[in-house]
Design an enzyme around this catalytic site. Structure first.
Site, PDB file in Angstrom:
ATOM      1  N   ALA A 226      27.211  12.646 -41.047  1.00  0.00           N
ATOM      2  CA  ALA A 226      28.314  13.034 -41.928  1.00  0.00           C
ATOM      3  C   ALA A 226      29.578  12.379 -41.389  1.00  0.00           C
ATOM      4  O   ALA A 226      29.788  12.350 -40.169  1.00  0.00           O
ATOM      5  CB  ALA A 226      28.482  14.548 -41.933  1.00  0.00           C
TER       6      ALA A 226
ATOM      7  N   CYS B 109      28.948   9.863 -51.249  1.00  0.00           N
ATOM      8  CA  CYS B 109      27.494  10.089 -51.377  1.00  0.00           C
ATOM      9  C   CYS B 109      27.061  11.189 -52.344  1.00  0.00           C
ATOM     10  O   CYS B 109      26.184  10.946 -53.176  1.00  0.00           O
ATOM     11  CB  CYS B 109      26.909  10.392 -50.006  1.00  0.00           C
ATOM     12  SG  CYS B 109      27.014   8.990 -48.897  1.00  0.00           S
TER      13      CYS B 109
HETATM   14  N1  LIG Z   1      29.113   7.119 -45.833  1.00  0.00           N
HETATM   15  C1  LIG Z   1      28.249   8.049 -45.485  1.00  0.00           C
HETATM   16  O1  LIG Z   1      28.619   9.131 -44.991  1.00  0.00           O
HETATM   17  C2  LIG Z   1      26.774   7.818 -45.675  1.00  0.00           C
HETATM   18  C3  LIG Z   1      25.880   8.687 -45.032  1.00  0.00           C
HETATM   19  C4  LIG Z   1      24.519   8.451 -45.187  1.00  0.00           C
HETATM   20  C5  LIG Z   1      24.086   7.408 -45.992  1.00  0.00           C
HETATM   21  N2  LIG Z   1      24.976   6.594 -46.624  1.00  0.00           N
HETATM   22  C6  LIG Z   1      24.456   5.471 -47.421  1.00  0.00           C
HETATM   23  O2  LIG Z   1      24.555   4.289 -46.636  1.00  0.00           O
HETATM   24  C7  LIG Z   1      24.836   3.155 -47.474  1.00  0.00           C
HETATM   25  C8  LIG Z   1      26.108   2.483 -46.983  1.00  0.00           C
HETATM   26  O3  LIG Z   1      27.167   3.414 -47.081  1.00  0.00           O
HETATM   27  P1  LIG Z   1      28.598   3.137 -46.426  1.00  0.00           P
HETATM   28  O4  LIG Z   1      29.389   4.394 -46.607  1.00  0.00           O
HETATM   29  O5  LIG Z   1      28.426   2.553 -45.080  1.00  0.00           O
HETATM   30  O6  LIG Z   1      29.130   2.009 -47.445  1.00  0.00           O
HETATM   31  P2  LIG Z   1      30.360   1.010 -47.216  1.00  0.00           P
HETATM   32  O7  LIG Z   1      30.808   0.616 -48.559  1.00  0.00           O
HETATM   33  O8  LIG Z   1      31.336   1.606 -46.244  1.00  0.00           O
HETATM   34  O9  LIG Z   1      29.679  -0.250 -46.466  1.00  0.00           O
HETATM   35  C9  LIG Z   1      28.792  -1.115 -47.066  1.00  0.00           C
HETATM   36  C10 LIG Z   1      29.117  -2.519 -46.597  1.00  0.00           C
HETATM   37  O10 LIG Z   1      28.104  -3.405 -47.065  1.00  0.00           O
HETATM   38  C11 LIG Z   1      28.729  -4.654 -47.288  1.00  0.00           C
HETATM   39  N3  LIG Z   1      27.866  -5.510 -48.122  1.00  0.00           N
HETATM   40  C12 LIG Z   1      27.542  -5.368 -49.430  1.00  0.00           C
HETATM   41  N4  LIG Z   1      26.711  -6.350 -49.803  1.00  0.00           N
HETATM   42  C13 LIG Z   1      26.514  -7.139 -48.718  1.00  0.00           C
HETATM   43  C14 LIG Z   1      25.768  -8.319 -48.469  1.00  0.00           C
HETATM   44  N5  LIG Z   1      25.047  -8.891 -49.436  1.00  0.00           N
HETATM   45  N6  LIG Z   1      25.800  -8.857 -47.239  1.00  0.00           N
HETATM   46  C15 LIG Z   1      26.540  -8.288 -46.254  1.00  0.00           C
HETATM   47  N7  LIG Z   1      27.263  -7.181 -46.428  1.00  0.00           N
HETATM   48  C16 LIG Z   1      27.256  -6.603 -47.645  1.00  0.00           C
HETATM   49  C17 LIG Z   1      30.050  -4.295 -47.943  1.00  0.00           C
HETATM   50  O11 LIG Z   1      30.987  -5.351 -47.841  1.00  0.00           O
HETATM   51  C18 LIG Z   1      30.456  -3.049 -47.124  1.00  0.00           C
HETATM   52  O12 LIG Z   1      31.308  -3.379 -46.045  1.00  0.00           O
HETATM   53  C19 LIG Z   1      24.938   3.715 -48.904  1.00  0.00           C
HETATM   54  O13 LIG Z   1      23.688   3.575 -49.524  1.00  0.00           O
HETATM   55  C20 LIG Z   1      25.231   5.189 -48.674  1.00  0.00           C
HETATM   56  O14 LIG Z   1      24.765   5.973 -49.734  1.00  0.00           O
HETATM   57  C21 LIG Z   1      26.311   6.769 -46.468  1.00  0.00           C
END
Ligand SMILES: NC(=O)c1ccc[n+]([C@@H]2O[C@H](COP(=O)([O-])OP(=O)(O)OC[C@H]3O[C@@H](n4cnc5c(N)ncnc54)[C@H](O)[C@@H]3O)[C@@H](O)[C@H]2O)c1
Length: 457
Positions: free
Chosen positions: A160, A272
């Site tokens: 989280a 999320c």
């Molecule tokens: N934020 C949370 O608390 C959380 C918790 C558990 C799971 N998740 C899941 O994890 C995943 C990522 O979430 P996040 O919050 O880190 O997202 P985020 O948007 O902070 O980070 C994702 C990153 O991926 C990069 N990206 C996209 N396409 C790309 C590519 N082709 N090559 C390289 N980089 C690329 C983006 O530029 C971005 O910086 C999501 O599926 C989310 O549902 C998030």
């Protein structure tokens, strides 16, 4: 020694890889992103996200066995294990718009992995994905004429924001799903061995791919459902002079219910919960389960209602008009201890108050920069003020929208003295001492509890 690559340096990719690298000094961990600014920030003294404890880890191992880079293709070629942690937002176009997950970033990444690979690899789904996404991954990656084989493993992340580091250091469970083939089972063991550096084996849970994918969506749906459930009851409390905190305490004593996640509030936010429930709703509809879809969709509808109901209570308390009145919003991050404002209920509250022509001042210790971007279409109408005392000066009302502990420690007597009277305080997180505020002179509106006002009507 293994070469571990993580594609996506966001709220999940950055912190998770930092903790893995810290506990596995023999492995080389590289985190890549297409966003050059983000990678530059990961390489600087000012990390791109705020998360307690993160700086200490990153600064101690960066450029030793933890690296940040934009050279995705080169690092794909070198990697043995690739975690994919790219964003999977809700689709905004075409079939499933507004509900289904937009998997274009995910699929592009899969094709990029294939294009740049010259050896077999384990590809780990770290992003939250619809159940059976791994099947599509297998088709894309293993329909190649290079003679390469890729094992797909699901390893959803449960951290989280705000507590990402302790959550990773001491997880309730690490979930790893894979195929039941010998190579699938070996891939599960390889990923489990990474976590076994610091997670007790009893907390490393393995299962089939589809159960693992669905478990993540289900966990988020259940968590969000608890928030909507207590918020539904909080609405009834406000009408009946019951107290939502007391009701939560009473039901939380029941072991079958438990005390966590029962705090009434202005609603859930973050990138999320809403996205993942809508994704679940879409999956249910896709499989013809209309009643099941409707059941889960109601959790999101309740959350939307909660934000609107909070604003209605504010307007009604302030003599049915907030036009021209300065209102200080304390907090814009979707929760405390993060700079993340994605889907923050505070943004909806802000927009609703602007619609009513209020003068909105937002104060937050870490999230103002993100809020400025989120509200850029109305930026000329919003004042961003890091100092809460200055934000509340000559305001008619304060609304506490994020549970930052900083807001509990303010001198509310000084704040009250500088406000327009009658001064209103709406505590959307129930973190303040309401009796004391009332005694200071505020008209206090806690959430899910009777108001404490100086009006005699
Ligand atoms: N934020 C949370 O608390 C959380 C918790 C558990 C799971 N998740 C899941 O994890 C995943 C990522 O979430 P996040 O919050 O880190 O997202 P985020 O948007 O902070 O980070 C994702 C990153 O991926 C990069 N990206 C996209 N396409 C790309 C590519 N082709 N090559 C390289 N980089 C690329 C983006 O530029 C971005 O910086 C999501 O599926 C989310 O549902 C998030």
């Amino acid at each position: 020694m293994a070469n571990i690559l993580c594609i996506g340096a966001g709220y999940v990719g950055g912190p998770t890889m930092a903790v893995i690298a810290r506990h596995c000094p023999e492995h080389r961990v590289v985190v890549v992103d297409i966003n050059e600014e983000r990678i530059a920030a990961w390489q600087s003294d000012q990390l791109p996200i705020y998360e307690p404890g993160l700086e200490e880890i990153v600064f101690s191992i960066r450029d030793k066995n933890l690296f940040f880079s934009t050279e995705t293709n080169r690092h794909i070629a070198e990697a043995d294990i690739i975690f994919v942690s790219v964003n999977t937002p809700t689709k905004t176009f075409g079939q499933g718009a507004g509900k289904a997950a937009d998997l274009q970033y995910w699929e592009k990444t899969a094709r990029q992995i294939l294009e740049n690979s010259t050896s077999a690899k384990i590809v780990v789904e770290k992003s939250t994905l619809p159940v059976r996404t791994a099947e599509a991954m297998e088709y894309i990656l293993n329909s190649n004429d290079k003679g390469l084989f890729f094992d797909i493993v699901s390893n959803p992340e449960f951290l989280a924001e705000g507590t990402a580091i302790p959550d990773m250091e001491n997880p309730d469970r690490v979930l790893i799903g894979g195929r039941e083939t010998p190579s699938g089972q070996q891939a599960i063991r390889t990923i489990a061995d990474i976590y076994a550096h610091w997670v007790p084996s009893a907390n490393i849970v393995t299962m089939n791919l589809w159960s693992s994918e669905l478990s993540k969506l289900t966990a988020n749906a259940f968590l969000a459902q608890r928030i909507s459930s207590i918020n539904a009851i909080a609405n009834l409390c406000e009408k009946t002079e019951a107290d939502a905190t007391e009701v939560a305490h009473a039901i939380g004593k029941d072991k079958r219910i438990g005390p966590h996640f029962l705090r009434a509030s202005i609603g859930f936010g973050g990138s999320c919960f809403k996205k993942d429930i809508l994704n679940l709703v879409y999956l249910c509809e896709y499989y013809g389960l209309e009643q099941v879809a409707g059941y889960w969709e109601q959790v999101v509808k309740m959350n939307e209602y909660q934000k609107a109901s909070f604003v209605s209570r504010m307007i009604s308390a302030m003599f049915n008009s907030v036009a021209g009145k300065r209102i200080a919003l304390f907090g814009v991050a979707f929760k405390a201890d993060t700079s993340d404002t994605r889907e923050s209920p505070a943004l909806d509250v802000c927009r609703a108050l602007l619609e009513e022509q209020a003068i909105v001042v937002i104060s937050d210790p870490h999230a103002l920069e993100n809020a400025r971007l989120d509200l850029k279409d109305v930026a000329d109408k919003v004042i961003f003020e890091p100092d809460p005392y200055a934000a509340a000066k000559e305001a008619h009302a304060i609304a506490v929208l994020t549970e930052w502990s900083l807001f509990k420690e303010l001198d509310y007597k000084t704040i009250h003295d500088a406000m327009i009277k009658p001064a209103f305080l709406f505590d959307g997180r129930n973190i303040l001492d309401h009796k004391k505020l009332y005694e200071t002179g505020f008209n206090v509106y806690p959430l899910g509890k009777p108001a404490q006002t100086h009006f005699t009507r």
